[in-house]
Design a protein around this motif. Structure first.
Motif, PDB file in Angstrom:
ATOM      1  N   ASN A 224      17.015 -19.028  12.764  1.00 31.78           N
ATOM      2  CA  ASN A 224      17.314 -17.651  13.118  1.00 31.78           C
ATOM      3  C   ASN A 224      18.675 -17.552  13.785  1.00 31.78           C
ATOM      4  O   ASN A 224      19.338 -18.554  14.028  1.00 31.78           O
ATOM      5  CB  ASN A 224      16.216 -17.071  14.020  1.00 31.78           C
ATOM      6  CG  ASN A 224      16.038 -17.883  15.293  1.00 31.78           C
ATOM      7  OD1 ASN A 224      16.972 -18.042  16.070  1.00 31.78           O
ATOM      8  ND2 ASN A 224      14.841 -18.412  15.516  1.00 31.78           N
ATOM      9  N   ASP A 225      19.074 -16.352  14.072  1.00 36.86           N
ATOM     10  CA  ASP A 225      20.425 -16.100  14.564  1.00 36.86           C
ATOM     11  C   ASP A 225      20.546 -16.222  16.075  1.00 36.86           C
ATOM     12  O   ASP A 225      21.602 -16.036  16.634  1.00 36.86           O
ATOM     13  CB  ASP A 225      20.865 -14.694  14.135  1.00 36.86           C
ATOM     14  CG  ASP A 225      22.353 -14.481  14.366  1.00 36.86           C
ATOM     15  OD1 ASP A 225      23.104 -15.452  14.234  1.00 36.86           O
ATOM     16  OD2 ASP A 225      22.751 -13.358  14.678  1.00 36.86           O
ATOM     17  N   ARG A 226      19.440 -16.548  16.756  1.00 34.44           N
ATOM     18  CA  ARG A 226      19.494 -16.660  18.208  1.00 34.44           C
ATOM     19  C   ARG A 226      20.220 -17.948  18.593  1.00 34.44           C
ATOM     20  O   ARG A 226      19.870 -19.025  18.139  1.00 34.44           O
ATOM     21  CB  ARG A 226      18.075 -16.684  18.777  1.00 34.44           C
ATOM     22  CG  ARG A 226      18.016 -16.658  20.284  1.00 34.44           C
ATOM     23  CD  ARG A 226      16.564 -16.639  20.729  1.00 34.44           C
ATOM     24  NE  ARG A 226      15.833 -17.791  20.237  1.00 34.44           N
ATOM     25  CZ  ARG A 226      15.857 -18.985  20.821  1.00 34.44           C
ATOM     26  NH1 ARG A 226      16.595 -19.167  21.895  1.00 34.44           N
ATOM     27  NH2 ARG A 226      15.155 -19.987  20.337  1.00 34.44           N
ATOM     28  N   THR A 227      21.244 -17.840  19.405  1.00 40.76           N
ATOM     29  CA  THR A 227      21.966 -19.016  19.882  1.00 40.76           C
ATOM     30  C   THR A 227      21.508 -19.310  21.302  1.00 40.76           C
ATOM     31  O   THR A 227      21.967 -18.685  22.256  1.00 40.76           O
ATOM     32  CB  THR A 227      23.484 -18.780  19.856  1.00 40.76           C
ATOM     33  OG1 THR A 227      23.884 -18.451  18.522  1.00 40.76           O
ATOM     34  CG2 THR A 227      24.226 -20.043  20.288  1.00 40.76           C
ATOM     35  N   PRO A 228      20.571 -20.238  21.465  1.00 38.31           N
ATOM     36  CA  PRO A 228      20.005 -20.483  22.792  1.00 38.31           C
ATOM     37  C   PRO A 228      20.941 -21.315  23.648  1.00 38.31           C
ATOM     38  O   PRO A 228      21.838 -21.997  23.162  1.00 38.31           O
ATOM     39  CB  PRO A 228      18.729 -21.264  22.469  1.00 38.31           C
ATOM     40  CG  PRO A 228      19.078 -22.005  21.212  1.00 38.31           C
ATOM     41  CD  PRO A 228      20.010 -21.116  20.435  1.00 38.31           C
ATOM     42  N   THR A 290      16.325 -25.932  18.083  1.00 39.09           N
ATOM     43  CA  THR A 290      15.214 -25.872  19.023  1.00 39.09           C
ATOM     44  C   THR A 290      13.937 -25.713  18.208  1.00 39.09           C
ATOM     45  O   THR A 290      13.980 -25.309  17.041  1.00 39.09           O
ATOM     46  CB  THR A 290      15.373 -24.681  19.980  1.00 39.09           C
ATOM     47  OG1 THR A 290      15.365 -23.463  19.226  1.00 39.09           O
ATOM     48  CG2 THR A 290      16.665 -24.782  20.773  1.00 39.09           C
ATOM     49  N   ASP A 292      11.790 -23.503  18.014  1.00 43.40           N
ATOM     50  CA  ASP A 292      11.490 -22.175  17.498  1.00 43.40           C
ATOM     51  C   ASP A 292      12.603 -21.622  16.622  1.00 43.40           C
ATOM     52  O   ASP A 292      12.672 -20.430  16.357  1.00 43.40           O
ATOM     53  CB  ASP A 292      11.185 -21.199  18.642  1.00 43.40           C
ATOM     54  CG  ASP A 292      12.360 -21.045  19.604  1.00 43.40           C
ATOM     55  OD1 ASP A 292      13.317 -21.834  19.494  1.00 43.40           O
ATOM     56  OD2 ASP A 292      12.322 -20.145  20.455  1.00 43.40           O
ATOM     57  N   GLY A 294      16.065 -21.848  16.997  1.00 44.99           N
ATOM     58  CA  GLY A 294      17.394 -21.595  17.534  1.00 44.99           C
ATOM     59  C   GLY A 294      18.372 -22.677  17.109  1.00 44.99           C
ATOM     60  O   GLY A 294      18.043 -23.859  17.080  1.00 44.99           O
TER      61      GLY A 294
END
Length: 470
Positions: A224-228, A290, A292, A294
Motif C-alpha cells: 500500500n501507499d502508506r510510508t510508515p 512491514t 501490514d 507498508g
C-alpha cells in the motif's frame, strides 16, 4: 521484538536517539576517522543482539586507545546514549551475477516463471548484468489507472546505453516488458562502497499489466501507499527472486540526514530462526516491508560481520521518493482477506444471514466481529504470532480457497506444505492465548473446540458456517 507492549517504547527510543544524533552530528564528524554514523543495537563479535541501543560510529580501523592522541579518542557516550565504534565492512550488491563463462551461479535458485500480470517480487533482467527483483509497482501521478512501472536497483540494470528489461529473461527472442527511464546511485559520504541510493525506475510496456500482489503463495497482504516510520527492533519482511519470503528485524538506521528526521539506509538482519539470512544474490530490488504492507525501502546490499550473521541494507523509501518526485506513486490496497472474500458482498451477506439463524451462530458472529481486529493486529505486530502464521502457511490457506463460478461454494484446501488447516488453527489459538487480552483469551477458550470441529471434515467454507450455527 516489537509486540504491542514494546512497540511504542521502541519508536520513542528511536526518535529520541535521532534527536541526540542530530544535535551532536557536527561534533562527531570533526574526527577524521569517522566514515558513517547512525543508530543501532550494540555489536559483540560481529553479531548485533536486540538489546542495548547505541549511536554507532563507523571507522576504517579500530585502534587501541594507547595508539591514539587524546584528540583522536572518540566519545564512549553522547549525552545519555552509549556509543558503539564499529569497523568498516565491505558491502556486496545482491544482484545474481553471471560468472566469467556467462553462466549463472548454480547455488542460486532461478525464478523462471512468466508472471502476467507482473507481480512484486518476480525476477527481472537486462540479459547483460545479471538478475534481480522487481520491487514495488506504481502508477503515474497523472493517471491512477495506467501502470507506470516499478522500482528496482540500478546495479540490477546498470548499463546506461541499454534500457530494455525482460521478465523472467530473454528467451527465444521474446520482447522486453519494460524500459529503464530513470537511474540514480549515491554512495554514503565517507564510505567507498555503501550506497545510500541505488534505484532504477522502469516503465512497463503498454501491453504489460501489473499489480502489487506479492509473487508466490505465502501472501500476507497487498502493498500500500502508506510510508510508515522506521525504528530499531521493527519486524520486517521481504519477498525476493532468490530467497522468497523472509522475516527480519531492523538492527541499524544509518547515513543520517540532518534536518530530515530519517536515514537513507535501513539495515536488517533475518530472524534467528532463519539463520540470519534475510536476502541473497538475486534479491536486489525487492521491497522492504512491514507486515501490514507498508513500504520501508528497496533492498540493495549485504555484508557479513561473522560467518553466520549478515546485514542487508535497504535504501529508505522516504529518501527514494525525494529523488523520483512525481514519477511514481504507490497504489493503495486493502486487507487481503477483504480483497479475497469480503469484497464478495452477496456471499458475505449470506454467511452473516446463515449465522444469524441460530443463537449459537449469532454469538459467534458477534464475537468474530469484535475480536477480529485484535487477532489481525497480533499477526501484524507480534513476532511470534506473525512467524506462526507464516510458517504454518496461514496466508496460503487464505489464498487457496477456490470457486469456479460466483454461485459455487468456496472449496477449502485442507493441507498445504506439510501442514493441515487444523494444525494452523490450533497453533494460532495457542499463540493468541499467550499475547491476547484477557477478554480475547476467554473467547479463545470458549470457541477453541467449536472452530476446530467446524473445519474438521468440512470441504467448503459454507459447510464451516453451517456447523458454527449448531
Amino acid at each position: 521484538m516489537d509486540n504491542s507492549l514494546t512497540k511504542v517504547k521502541l519508536i520513542e527510543r528511536t526518535q529520541y536517539m535521532m534527536e541526540v544524533l542530530s544535535r551532536n552530528e557536527a561534533k562527531i564528524r570533526q574526527f577524521d576517522c569517522v566514515l558513517t554514523i547512525g543508530i543501532g543495537f550494540r555489536e559483540k563479535r560481529g553479531v548485533s543482539k536486540l538489546g542495548e541501543a547505541c549511536i554507532y560510529i563507523e571507522v576504517k580501523k579500530k585502534k587501541d586507545i594507547i595508539e591514539l592522541e587524546p584528540s583522536q579518542v572518540l566519545p564512549i557516550i553522547i549525552e545519555d546514549i552509549p556509543v558503539d565504534i564499529v569497523e568498516e565492512i565491505y558491502f556486496a550488491n545482491l544482484t545474481d551475477l553471471y560468472n566469467e563463462n556467462g553462466m549463472e551461479d548454480p547455488k542460486i535458485s532461478p525464478d523462471q516463471n512468466n508472471y502476467r500480470p507482473m507481480l512484486s517480487g518476480c525476477q527481472i533482467t537486462d540479459n547483460q548484468s545479471g538478475k534481480g527483483t522487481a520491487g514495488v509497482f506504481g502508477f503515474s501521478e497523472e493517471s491512477s489507472s495506467d501502470n507506470l512501472g516499478f522500482l528496482t536497483c540500478k546495479h540490477v540494470l546498470p548499463n546506461e546505453d541499454y534500457n530494455k528489461v525482460y521478465q523472467p529473461y530473454d528467451y527465444d527472442d521474446s520482447p522486453s516488458i519494460a524500459e529503464v527511464i530513470f537511474r540514480d546511485y549515491e554512495l554514503i559520504p565517507g564510505s567507498p562502497n555503501r550506497a545510500q541510493l541505488d534505484i532504477a525506475l522502469c516503465k512497463l510496456n503498454e501491453d504489460i499489466k501489473a499489480n502489487n500482489q506479492l509473487v508466490g503463495e505465502n501472501i500476507l497482504f497487498l502493498l500500500n501507499d502508506r510510508t510508515p516510520g522506521t525504528y530499531l527492533g521493527q519486524s520486517v519482511l521481504k519477498y525476493g527472486r532468490t530467497t522468497r519470503l523472509t522475516l527480519g528485524t531492523v538492527r541499524r538506521l544509518g547515513s543520517f540526514i540532518p534536518d530530515t528526521k530519517f536515514h537513507t539506509v535501513v539495515s536488517v538482519v533475518g530472524l534467528e530462526e532463519n539463520l540470519y539470512i534475510f536476502a541473497e544474490q538475486g534479491d536486489s530490488g525487492s521491497a522492504l516491508l512491514t507486515p501490514d504492507g507498508g513500504i520501508l525501502g528497496i533492498n540493495s546490499q549485504s555484508y557479513k560481520t561473522s560467518p553466520s550473521f549478515t546485514y542487508v541494507n535497504a535504501n529508505d523509501i522516504g529518501y527514494i521518493k525525494t529523488k523520483i518526485g512525481k514519477k511514481l506513486k504507490f497504489p493503495i490496497s486493502t486487507d487481503l482477506i477483504k480483497v479475497l472474500i469480503a469484497k464478495d458482498i452477496p456471499r458475505l451477506s449470506e454467511f452473516k444471514r446463515v449465522l444469524s439463524t441460530s443463537e449459537n451462530g449469532q454469538k459467534f458472529l458477534t464475537s468474530f466481529i469484535k475480536f477480529y481486529p485484535e487477532g489481525r493486529n497480533l499477526i501484524m505486530n507480534n513476532r511470534e504470532c506473525m512467524v506462526t502464521w507464516i510458517r504454518l502457511s496461514g496466508p496460503t490457506f487464505v489464498m487457496l480457497r477456490k470457486e469456479k463460478l460466483s454461485t459455487d461454494h468456496y472449496k477449502l484446501v485442507k493441507k498445504y506444505g506439510g501442514h493441515t488447516i487444523e494444525e494452523l488453527l490450533i497453533a494460532m489459538f495457542d499463540v493468541f492465548s499467550k499475547y491476547g487480552s484477557i477478554e480475547f483469551l476467554a473467547e479463545l477458550k470458549n470457541y477453541h473446540d467449536v472452530v476446530i470441529n467446524a473445519f474438521k471434515d468440512s470441504n467448503t467454507l459454507e459447510a464451516v458456517v453451517i456447523k458454527l450455527t449448531r
